[in-house]
Design a protein around this motif. Structure first.
Motif, PDB file in Angstrom:
ATOM      1  N   GLN A 104       0.811  -1.208   0.000  1.00 32.23           N
ATOM      2  CA  GLN A 104       0.000   0.000   0.000  1.00 32.23           C
ATOM      3  C   GLN A 104       0.847   1.263   0.000  1.00 32.23           C
ATOM      4  O   GLN A 104       0.664   2.144  -0.805  1.00 32.23           O
ATOM      5  CB  GLN A 104      -0.942  -0.001   1.218  1.00 32.23           C
ATOM      6  CG  GLN A 104      -1.879  -1.182   1.276  1.00 32.23           C
ATOM      7  CD  GLN A 104      -2.878  -1.180   0.144  1.00 32.23           C
ATOM      8  OE1 GLN A 104      -3.243  -0.144  -0.382  1.00 32.23           O
ATOM      9  NE2 GLN A 104      -3.317  -2.360  -0.243  1.00 32.23           N
ATOM     10  N   LYS A 105       1.788   1.340   0.945  1.00 27.07           N
ATOM     11  CA  LYS A 105       2.624   2.518   1.076  1.00 27.07           C
ATOM     12  C   LYS A 105       3.892   2.107   1.813  1.00 27.07           C
ATOM     13  O   LYS A 105       3.821   1.512   2.888  1.00 27.07           O
ATOM     14  CB  LYS A 105       1.879   3.604   1.862  1.00 27.07           C
ATOM     15  CG  LYS A 105       2.656   4.877   2.047  1.00 27.07           C
ATOM     16  CD  LYS A 105       1.835   5.880   2.848  1.00 27.07           C
ATOM     17  CE  LYS A 105       2.731   7.001   3.317  1.00 27.07           C
ATOM     18  NZ  LYS A 105       2.074   7.855   4.281  1.00 27.07           N
ATOM     19  N   PHE A 106       5.046   2.403   1.226  1.00 25.34           N
ATOM     20  CA  PHE A 106       6.307   2.048   1.871  1.00 25.34           C
ATOM     21  C   PHE A 106       6.542   2.971   3.061  1.00 25.34           C
ATOM     22  O   PHE A 106       6.378   4.178   2.964  1.00 25.34           O
ATOM     23  CB  PHE A 106       7.467   2.158   0.881  1.00 25.34           C
ATOM     24  CG  PHE A 106       8.797   1.804   1.494  1.00 25.34           C
ATOM     25  CD1 PHE A 106       9.169   0.480   1.620  1.00 25.34           C
ATOM     26  CD2 PHE A 106       9.653   2.776   1.967  1.00 25.34           C
ATOM     27  CE1 PHE A 106      10.380   0.130   2.195  1.00 25.34           C
ATOM     28  CE2 PHE A 106      10.863   2.446   2.536  1.00 25.34           C
ATOM     29  CZ  PHE A 106      11.231   1.120   2.656  1.00 25.34           C
ATOM     30  N   LYS A 107       6.918   2.386   4.168  1.00 27.37           N
ATOM     31  CA  LYS A 107       7.260   3.149   5.370  1.00 27.37           C
ATOM     32  C   LYS A 107       8.643   2.692   5.796  1.00 27.37           C
ATOM     33  O   LYS A 107       8.900   1.498   5.891  1.00 27.37           O
ATOM     34  CB  LYS A 107       6.245   2.867   6.486  1.00 27.37           C
ATOM     35  CG  LYS A 107       6.545   3.613   7.770  1.00 27.37           C
ATOM     36  CD  LYS A 107       5.500   3.299   8.826  1.00 27.37           C
ATOM     37  CE  LYS A 107       5.700   4.162  10.025  1.00 27.37           C
ATOM     38  NZ  LYS A 107       6.258   3.528  11.161  1.00 27.37           N
ATOM     39  N   GLU A 108       9.541   3.651   6.027  1.00 26.82           N
ATOM     40  CA  GLU A 108      10.892   3.260   6.400  1.00 26.82           C
ATOM     41  C   GLU A 108      10.873   2.458   7.694  1.00 26.82           C
ATOM     42  O   GLU A 108       9.983   2.618   8.527  1.00 26.82           O
ATOM     43  CB  GLU A 108      11.829   4.460   6.481  1.00 26.82           C
ATOM     44  CG  GLU A 108      11.630   5.422   7.587  1.00 26.82           C
ATOM     45  CD  GLU A 108      12.675   6.539   7.555  1.00 26.82           C
ATOM     46  OE1 GLU A 108      13.259   6.800   8.619  1.00 26.82           O
ATOM     47  OE2 GLU A 108      12.888   7.154   6.505  1.00 26.82           O
ATOM     48  N   TYR A 109      11.828   1.570   7.810  1.00 35.75           N
ATOM     49  CA  TYR A 109      11.913   0.683   8.963  1.00 35.75           C
ATOM     50  C   TYR A 109      13.370   0.330   9.204  1.00 35.75           C
ATOM     51  O   TYR A 109      14.233   0.577   8.359  1.00 35.75           O
ATOM     52  CB  TYR A 109      11.086  -0.591   8.727  1.00 35.75           C
ATOM     53  CG  TYR A 109      11.565  -1.398   7.549  1.00 35.75           C
ATOM     54  CD1 TYR A 109      12.533  -2.386   7.711  1.00 35.75           C
ATOM     55  CD2 TYR A 109      11.069  -1.170   6.273  1.00 35.75           C
ATOM     56  CE1 TYR A 109      12.988  -3.123   6.626  1.00 35.75           C
ATOM     57  CE2 TYR A 109      11.514  -1.903   5.188  1.00 35.75           C
ATOM     58  CZ  TYR A 109      12.478  -2.875   5.370  1.00 35.75           C
ATOM     59  OH  TYR A 109      12.935  -3.588   4.304  1.00 35.75           O
ATOM     60  N   SER A 110      13.646  -0.263  10.345  1.00 31.21           N
ATOM     61  CA  SER A 110      15.012  -0.679  10.671  1.00 31.21           C
ATOM     62  C   SER A 110      15.099  -2.194  10.738  1.00 31.21           C
ATOM     63  O   SER A 110      14.137  -2.866  11.127  1.00 31.21           O
ATOM     64  CB  SER A 110      15.441  -0.077  12.012  1.00 31.21           C
ATOM     65  OG  SER A 110      15.519   1.322  11.912  1.00 31.21           O
ATOM     66  N   ILE A 111      16.259  -2.688  10.341  1.00 32.27           N
ATOM     67  CA  ILE A 111      16.579  -4.109  10.414  1.00 32.27           C
ATOM     68  C   ILE A 111      18.054  -4.217  10.773  1.00 32.27           C
ATOM     69  O   ILE A 111      18.807  -3.268  10.585  1.00 32.27           O
ATOM     70  CB  ILE A 111      16.310  -4.856   9.083  1.00 32.27           C
ATOM     71  CG1 ILE A 111      17.036  -4.181   7.907  1.00 32.27           C
ATOM     72  CG2 ILE A 111      14.840  -5.022   8.828  1.00 32.27           C
ATOM     73  CD1 ILE A 111      16.900  -4.911   6.579  1.00 32.27           C
ATOM     74  N   PRO A 112      18.482  -5.354  11.290  1.00 35.22           N
ATOM     75  CA  PRO A 112      19.919  -5.551  11.481  1.00 35.22           C
ATOM     76  C   PRO A 112      20.635  -5.555  10.129  1.00 35.22           C
ATOM     77  O   PRO A 112      20.075  -5.982   9.117  1.00 35.22           O
ATOM     78  CB  PRO A 112      20.019  -6.915  12.159  1.00 35.22           C
ATOM     79  CG  PRO A 112      18.689  -7.105  12.802  1.00 35.22           C
ATOM     80  CD  PRO A 112      17.701  -6.451  11.860  1.00 35.22           C
ATOM     81  N   GLN A 113      21.859  -5.080  10.110  1.00 35.91           N
ATOM     82  CA  GLN A 113      22.643  -5.019   8.881  1.00 35.91           C
ATOM     83  C   GLN A 113      22.700  -6.368   8.182  1.00 35.91           C
ATOM     84  O   GLN A 113      22.707  -6.444   6.956  1.00 35.91           O
ATOM     85  CB  GLN A 113      24.051  -4.521   9.190  1.00 35.91           C
ATOM     86  CG  GLN A 113      24.913  -4.365   7.970  1.00 35.91           C
ATOM     87  CD  GLN A 113      26.259  -3.755   8.284  1.00 35.91           C
ATOM     88  OE1 GLN A 113      26.540  -3.338   9.391  1.00 35.91           O
ATOM     89  NE2 GLN A 113      27.108  -3.707   7.285  1.00 35.91           N
ATOM     90  N   PHE A 114      22.696  -7.436   8.939  1.00 34.49           N
ATOM     91  CA  PHE A 114      22.743  -8.769   8.345  1.00 34.49           C
ATOM     92  C   PHE A 114      21.587  -8.999   7.375  1.00 34.49           C
ATOM     93  O   PHE A 114      21.762  -9.591   6.311  1.00 34.49           O
ATOM     94  CB  PHE A 114      22.736  -9.850   9.433  1.00 34.49           C
ATOM     95  CG  PHE A 114      22.718 -11.229   8.857  1.00 34.49           C
ATOM     96  CD1 PHE A 114      23.880 -11.806   8.379  1.00 34.49           C
ATOM     97  CD2 PHE A 114      21.534 -11.937   8.755  1.00 34.49           C
ATOM     98  CE1 PHE A 114      23.859 -13.069   7.800  1.00 34.49           C
ATOM     99  CE2 PHE A 114      21.504 -13.202   8.190  1.00 34.49           C
ATOM    100  CZ  PHE A 114      22.671 -13.766   7.709  1.00 34.49           C
ATOM    101  N   GLU A 115      20.381  -8.563   7.735  1.00 36.32           N
ATOM    102  CA  GLU A 115      19.213  -8.785   6.868  1.00 36.32           C
ATOM    103  C   GLU A 115      19.306  -7.963   5.588  1.00 36.32           C
ATOM    104  O   GLU A 115      18.878  -8.419   4.527  1.00 36.32           O
ATOM    105  CB  GLU A 115      17.914  -8.505   7.619  1.00 36.32           C
ATOM    106  CG  GLU A 115      17.612  -9.506   8.713  1.00 36.32           C
ATOM    107  CD  GLU A 115      17.422 -10.944   8.208  1.00 36.32           C
ATOM    108  OE1 GLU A 115      17.206 -11.170   6.994  1.00 36.32           O
ATOM    109  OE2 GLU A 115      17.479 -11.857   9.041  1.00 36.32           O
ATOM    110  N   LEU A 116      19.870  -6.753   5.666  1.00 38.09           N
ATOM    111  CA  LEU A 116      20.107  -5.971   4.454  1.00 38.09           C
ATOM    112  C   LEU A 116      21.102  -6.708   3.563  1.00 38.09           C
ATOM    113  O   LEU A 116      20.893  -6.841   2.355  1.00 38.09           O
ATOM    114  CB  LEU A 116      20.633  -4.579   4.811  1.00 38.09           C
ATOM    115  CG  LEU A 116      21.004  -3.689   3.623  1.00 38.09           C
ATOM    116  CD1 LEU A 116      19.771  -3.345   2.795  1.00 38.09           C
ATOM    117  CD2 LEU A 116      21.701  -2.430   4.103  1.00 38.09           C
TER     118      LEU A 116
END
Length: 184
Positions: A104-116
């Motif tokens: 629907q709409k992208f919302k910024e979020y945080s993840i551990p660097q590993f997942e990126l």
């Protein structure tokens, strides 16, 4: 039996928050740990760089665009109206293994660097088409891009091999560094 115990301990060992038996407990190990009896992971965990918080600001990479999904737009209209009338903003964030519906709409979020790292590496290996990821790490905004000719621009460490044990064992949900809202 020992496998069930091991899987149950993974959030407390700092290697997994999703899926895990404790995923509804809102245990946080990724940034501001709320672990009540373990010290900060960056002091005892040998791979603490994997857990550095990265905020995904914008992307056209489907895996990252759908890493977290708000199910509130799928609520029945009557439910949404009742929540709004009660002064509650409808939201129900999940981290699905895959998502084949329109975001629907992208919302910024945080993840551990590993997942990126995992998402970018997988896309470079399998997608074979251009994409970008705009992200913030340690207060600096960065861009990673794969161009149409396959040229990589940005942090090349994001395409390095991931050890098999990490790729198999590590799984982390998204989080909001400002709040302790639970995500499933």
């Amino acid at each position: 039996m020992w496998m069930v115990v091991l899987i149950g301990l993974t959030p407390y060992l700092g290697v997994r928050t999703y899926p895990a038996f404790a995923m509804f407990s809102n245990l946080r190990i990724e940034q501001n740990s709320n672990h009540w009896f373990m010290p900060s992971w960056d002091r005892i965990y040998p791979h603490s760089d994997d857990l550095v918080s990265v905020t995904v600001v914008d992307t056209d990479l489907k895996k990252l665009a759908s890493y977290q999904v708000d199910l509130a737009p799928y609520y029945p209209e009557v439910t949404q109206a009742k929540l709004l009338n009660a002064g509650i903003m409808p939201s129900l964030w999940i981290c699905p293994p895959s998502w084949n519906f329109t975001i629907q709409k992208f919302k910024e979020y945080s993840i551990p660097q590993f997942e990126l790292h995992r998402a970018v590496r997988t896309a470079v290996e399998t997608q074979k088409r251009p994409f970008f990821v705009k992200y913030r790490i340690r207060g600096q905004e960065k861009m990673f891009r794969v161009l149409g000719d396959g040229t990589i621009e940005g942090d090349k460490s994001l395409v390095k091999d991931i050890p098999f044990f990490k790729d198999t064992l590590y799984r982390f949900r998204s989080f909001d560094p400002e709040t302790d809202l639970c995500r499933h």
